[in-house]
Scaffold this active site. Sequence first.
Site, PDB file in Angstrom:
ATOM      1  CG  LEU A  78      34.957  45.042  41.177  1.00  0.00           C
ATOM      2  CD1 LEU A  78      34.786  44.999  39.668  1.00  0.00           C
ATOM      3  CD2 LEU A  78      33.628  44.782  41.883  1.00  0.00           C
ATOM      4  N   PRO A  79      36.939  42.161  44.028  1.00  0.00           N
ATOM      5  CG  PRO A  79      35.487  40.804  45.257  1.00  0.00           C
ATOM      6  CD  PRO A  79      35.509  41.866  44.198  1.00  0.00           C
ATOM      7  CB  THR A 117      45.100  42.774  43.640  1.00  0.00           C
ATOM      8  OG1 THR A 117      45.363  43.928  44.434  1.00  0.00           O
ATOM      9  CG2 THR A 117      46.403  42.054  43.335  1.00  0.00           C
ATOM     10  CE  LYS A 192      48.159  44.757  46.032  1.00  0.00           C
ATOM     11  NZ  LYS A 192      48.398  45.221  47.386  1.00  0.00           N
ATOM     12  CE  LYS A 267      43.096  38.772  44.883  1.00  0.00           C
ATOM     13  NZ  LYS A 267      42.656  40.137  44.719  1.00  0.00           N
TER      14      LYS A 267
END
Length: 320
Positions: A78-79, A117, A192, A267
């Site tokens: 998901l975003p 992420t 990450k 983001k």
Amino acid sequence: MLSKIINKHSTNSPLNLTFIGLGNMGGPMAINLVKAGFNVTVFDLSDTAQQQLAQAGAHTTTSPVEAVKEADVVITMLPAGKHVKSVYLGDANATALTEAGILSHIASTTLVIDSSTIAPADAKLVANVAAAKGIDIIDAPVSGGTAGAEAGTLTFIVGGKENAFQRALPILKIMGKNIFHAGDNGAGQVAKICNNMLLGILMTGTAEAINLGVKNGLDAAVLSEVMLQSSGCNWTLEVYNPYPGIQEKVPASRGYSGGFMTQHMHKDLHLALQTAEDSGAKVPMGTQATTLYDDHNEQYNDKDFSSIMGYFDDSVLKDV
Ligand code: NAD
């Protein structure tokens, strides 16, 4: 054997995999799982994304809760954190589980893999709720881009307990080539975020250097080749050149469409800055890259992040 490793209590019956979030990354990842012979059920808010998976042989559903009903394994791509909390806990701002969250409807034998992420704090929140229900969960963000997702060569960076990591390995190996266990829940996200902060710095630096050469009469392709073979060589020059027409299959050569959207890099850089603030780490280069992407994101949020080239040379964005 595969079924026995992944599935806590069982059996040689076919595994039911649920995949939620079928975008630029999740779509090809889910297709690779269908091709590997799993019984794949999917959900995405986008009908187009659902249809692509239906054509590939997956079962589509109308809600996340319906999608996870029979799942042995749940994977999400998901975003951002708000979407992950919305799907798992039932509310984008939730701090605890509600009835609308899929964790209210997942059996304790189910293995959960979140590859989005997101902030380490959000990953730990969801992991704690899952753990309270006896559900094995890992954060497993990826690196390798859409090309890696399609080829099944992603790098997975996992945070979670050793037994959950071992259960997930056979599935991750279908979608990826390099799989790292970074530590406990949330550790995958920290690693990450560090990687993507560096990527943001490298992409802006590479665009800056190419533009400097072009403004001084160099051919962008020649300069790229020089730097590729010299000490400035980095991943963006190798496989993701931000200047149009230098590499064939990169977003820069197709109007910066597809790939890794600027809004996701934006983001991730803010996740890095927040993580730095929380830990007292100095991030001057990350801060500079964030400033550039803050500005760029206002107009080009849905273009690939290599479109930052246009900050230095706006001619590359004239037809975008
Ligand atoms: P994307 O925006 O292309 O896809 C996200 C998908 O999630 C969309 O199809 C959207 O409809 C769906 N979605 C959103 N909310 C949903 C919900 N509540 N229920 C079901 N579906 C929902 O994003 P992407 O590029 O696939 O990236 C996904 C994640 O992977 C992000 O966290 C990103 O930072 C990370 N990532 C992306 C890349 C890349 O190259 N694109 C590389 C590494 C990591």
